[in-house]
Design an enzyme around this catalytic site. Structure first.
Site, PDB file in Angstrom:
ATOM      1  N   ARG A   1       0.832  -1.210  -0.088  1.00  0.00           N
ATOM      2  CA  ARG A   1       0.057  -0.165   0.053  1.00  0.00           C
ATOM      3  C   ARG A   1       0.877   1.332  -0.037  1.00  0.00           C
ATOM      4  NH1 ARG A   1      -3.756  -2.550  -2.150  1.00  0.00           N
ATOM      5  NH2 ARG A   1      -5.492  -3.568  -0.711  1.00  0.00           N
TER       6      ARG A   1
ATOM      7  N   ASP B   1      -1.759 -12.715  -1.605  1.00  0.00           N
ATOM      8  CA  ASP B   1      -2.369 -11.546  -1.848  1.00  0.00           C
ATOM      9  C   ASP B   1      -3.106 -10.881  -0.708  1.00  0.00           C
ATOM     10  OD1 ASP B   1      -3.955  -9.968  -3.495  1.00  0.00           O
ATOM     11  OD2 ASP B   1      -5.499 -11.149  -4.082  1.00  0.00           O
TER      12      ASP B   1
ATOM     13  N   HIS C   1      -6.970  -3.186   4.187  1.00  0.00           N
ATOM     14  CA  HIS C   1      -8.014  -2.095   4.148  1.00  0.00           C
ATOM     15  C   HIS C   1      -8.154  -1.541   5.319  1.00  0.00           C
ATOM     16  CE1 HIS C   1      -8.610  -2.526  -0.295  1.00  0.00           C
ATOM     17  NE2 HIS C   1      -8.561  -3.791  -0.067  1.00  0.00           N
TER      18      HIS C   1
END
Lengths: 345, 440
Positions: free
Chosen positions: B68, B308, B312
């Site tokens: 991120r 993966d 969030h």
């Protein structure tokens, strides 16, 4: 207010526990549906009075949160709450903090902090009521339609209406029929099943009551899988309705893009619309339900919509009594507990 | 770094092969393995780590990590993600390029490599195939390859245009790099938020059909045949994909593939309560898909397990299911979840091989591509890099995302019981995790 009638007296003794939330028809099961219909019948009697209002939910606050446009469901729930003497707190989403970026969770928590007892929720996202039910601390959550998922109160209204018509034909009181009258009844649900929350709730409700449910529509508008659905698929509408007791017409949700699932509205109407020619194939006793709003000329021909077999207006009338029953069954039990000094967990 | 590395003895464990699976202690000095022998004498001043009842394996390599940073530091940073990786036994992670900005030029790649220089594991960088991951013009792959980047992907989306993908494969072939595809035909997947099938129909959620993945996979296999390029397929999730891949491998095409632990362990039915923690791309599939994926991994049709890992922040996952972004945490739970899902299909040693040797080779960081002293996912022999993990395959534990090293909390495994836990992780010979606690 009026004195207690036998009907109300009967209300005082709920037979089947319901709740704490109504998210899906599956939460009720056959027994729960029977109880809602029984109580709704008593409230229908209240509605026929000159002052159709009872003090049952006095002091309770019902919040109506419609994140998606709706006229009839919203008015029906709010009218039901008012007739039970509950206070109604109605959130106009268009002018609320939601427009300023507030999340659904914060909106719910803020509203619950005002001391509400129930949230009647309409949301465009399937599952939003299930999520809200996890966020609330003590309020009851009632699903007033979520995405393509479910619209439980509508399916209950439809069951109530079907039973009412059957009772009239037999010259009996609806309540005396119980839910046994649905056994073996042939219900044909027509149209855009894929995108219909009414269809999902109806399949569960009619299926639980032992009716034979048949789905009919363009293949592209049927769900990807019917695994686990208590329903069969009919290829040809003309054949299907020839043996129907009830035809449930669904709206083609053109505004949600369902139009692209069929070549044209003309082709849809020719294959799956209730046209003047097609309606002649219906058995004389059969009725047609429609959750509204109707799109005349698409799923139903204008002349057909006005035939006595089409009970859409009756569904609207019955909506208030059925929703009164839901509010009563979900909230009324709290009063009983409070009277005993108990609290709900 | 290596100069500062202490002398470490890992005692009493079972070292996984190759060359051979054996009971042995491992001695590390100056960042490298110096001895792998039974009952070694502990050098004076050495740190001793207990590996009783444990498997000692090369540090795990994750081919698929969303760190991120840059752009979404509220979800994860390179530092926090690397710490989570170390806790999961990883000594290297491949940072996906779908950051903001995306990694599609040397300057952006340099930033990630710099930020990843002094964290708890090695940070490898995957470059974007196309500028801005828009699927239109090729990114400067030669310039990025010159920096050591060996994997390119527009992950998060597939390259929709067959013509663009063909050019990318042709161009990449000349550079000796591997292109990796997130197989998802956007027109077929459009609007879908879960697997298209029994559960999406029941729950009234828009479905993403298996064909969305399989159509792009089939196209890309044809392009590999056409161009002779090397290709890796990210997070395959369907039975149909397994069949396509099996045929391609039988034919001898230069393709590899990965599967995530969650596609092995979870099914679409998990969405029943509409908890957005279960929303992920590709979506959780049916039981027959999960079964086919396990079998493909056992048969070598699928090479590697990759996480993966997709953090969030809570506010992003506190939304209605169809509005919440797809993705779930994976680094800390990957091994435990994979061991559980593959019980009876693969031995713990085989699972570890598919999380170390296999992904190391695909990422081109194994001993075939790097000197042994700095290779990832190479055999534990004297002279090997000091990247190791010590795994207790019998330890049961309950993940709790609120105590995760990740900055995010979106793990579907919180509160579940996993069997198999990373006890120690060493990176460059330094213990970065001791007794399941991060040391940095």
């Amino acid at each position: 207010m009026s004195t207690l009638t036998p009907a109300e007296d009967e209300l005082a003794t709920p037979r089947v526990g319901i709740g704490p939330h109504l998210l899906s028809v599956a939460d009720l099961g056959a027994e729960g549906i029977a109880e809602v219909l029984r109580v709704a019948e008593a409230f229908a009697e209240v509605e026929r009075r000159s002052i159709p209002k009872v003090p049952t939910l006095r002091g309770k606050v019902v919040a109506s949160l419609f994140f998606e446009e709706s006229t009839r469901t919203r008015l029906s729930f709010e009218t039901a709450a008012k007739r039970l003497s509950a206070d109604v707190l109605s959130l106009a989403v268009a002018s609320s903090a939601v427009q300023k970026g507030e999340s659904l969770r914060d909106t719910i928590e803020t509203i619950e902090a005002m001391g509400i007892d129930a949230v009647v929720l309409r949301h465009r996202s399937s599952g939003a009521p299930a999520q809200v039910a996890r966020w609330v601390e003590r309020a009851h959550v009632i699903n007033a339609g979520d995405g393509w998922h479910e619209h439980p109160s509508q399916a209950l209204v439809d069951c109530f209406t079907v039973r009412q018509v059957l009772a009239e034909a037999r010259g009996a009181e609806p309540a005396s029929l119980g839910v046994g009258c649905f056994e073996g009844l042939r219900i044909v649900i027509v149209g855009d099943v894929r995108h219909s929350r009414v269809a999902r709730s109806e399949v569960l409700a009619y299926g639980a009551l032992g009716a034979e449910v048949v789905l009919c529509g363009p293949s592209s508008l049927l769900p990807a899988s019917l695994e686990g659905w208590p329903a069969k698929v009919a290829e040809d509408l003309d054949d299907a309705i020839a043996h129907a007791d009830v035809v449930s017409l669904l709206r083609l949700q053109a505004e949600r893009g369902s139009g692209s699932f069929v070549p044209s509205l003309r082709e849809y109407t020719a294959g799956w619309g209730l046209t003047a020619e097609r309606v002649r194939r219906l058995p004389p006793h059969a009725i047609v339900t429609h959750p509204g709003p109707m799109v005349r000329g698409v799923e139903i021909a204008s002349d057909v919509a006005d035939l006595p077999a089409v009970v859409a207006t009756r569904q609207v009338t019955n909506g208030v009594a059925v929703r009164m029953a839901l509010l009563f069954l979900l909230l009324g039990a709290d009063s009983a507990l409070e009277g005993l000094g108990g609290a709900r967990g | 770094m290596a100069e500062g590395a202490p002398t470490v003895v890992i005692r009493g464990g079972h070292v996984v092969g190759p060359p051979a699976s054996r009971r042995a202690d491992v001695v590390l000095e100056a960042g490298r393995v110096v001895a792998v022998e039974a009952d070694v004498a502990v050098p004076a001043g050495a740190t001793v780590l207990d590996a009783g009842g444990c498997l000692v394996a090369p540090g795990l390599v994750d081919l698929h990590t969303h760190l991120r940073q840059p752009g979404h530091e509220e979800a994860e940073t390179i530092e926090s993600g690397a710490r989570a990786a170390a806790l999961g036994g990883f000594s290297a992670v491949m940072a996906m390029p779908n950051t903001d900005p995306p990694i599609d030029c040397a300057a952006d790649a340099e930033e990630v490599l710099t930020l990843g220089r002094d964290v708890a594991c090695e940070v490898l960088v995957a470059g974007a195939i196309t500028l801005g991951r828009r699927g239109e013009e090729l990114a400067p792959m030669r310039e990025l390859a010159a920096m050591g980047i060996r994997l390119f992907t527009d992950d998060g989306a597939g390259v929709q245009s067959g013509a663009v993908m063909r050019r990318a494969l042709e161009y990449g072939r000349g550079l000796g790099v591997t292109l990796a595809q997130h197989c998802e035909d956007a027109s077929l997947a459009a609007g879908g938020v879960m697997h298209d099938g029994e559960w999406s129909s029941r729950l009234g959620l828009p479905g993403m059909p298996a064909a969305a993945e399989e159509a792009m996979l089939a196209r890309d296999l044809a392009l590999v045949r056409q161009t002779g390029a090397t290709m890796h397929f990210l997070h395959l999730s369907t039975k149909g994909s397994v069949a396509l891949l099996a045929a391609a491998r039988a034919e001898g095409l230069a393709v590899t593939a990965e599967v995530t632990p969650h596609h092995l362990a979870l099914l679409d039915a998990a969405v029943e309560g509409y908890d957005p923690v279960f929303r992920v791309n590709p979506p959780l599939r049916s039981a027959s898909d999960a079964e086919a994926l396990s079998r493909a991994l056992a048969e070598g049709i699928i090479d590697a397990i990759a996480t993966d890992h997709a953090p969030h922040p809570p506010e992003a996952k506190d939304l209605p299911f169809d509005q919440a972004p797809p993705g779930m945490l994976g680094l800390e739970t990957a091994l435990g979840v994979a061991l559980g899902a593959l019980e009876g299909v693969l031995s713990p040693e085989e699972v570890l091989a598919r999380m170390s040797f296999a992904p190391g080779a695909i990422a081109r960081v194994g001993p075939a591509d790097r000197p042994a002293a700095c290779a990832q996912g190479g055999p534990l022999v004297p002279g090997a890099a000091g990247h190791l993990c010590v795994v207790d395959p019998a330890a049961t534990w309950t993940p709790d995302a609120s105590r995760s090293a990740s900055k995010s909390r979106n793990s579907p495994f919180t509160g579940t019981t996993l069997r198999g836990r990373v006890r120690h992780t060493l990176y460059r010979g330094v213990p970065v995790v001791i007794d399941a606690e991060a040391q940095r």
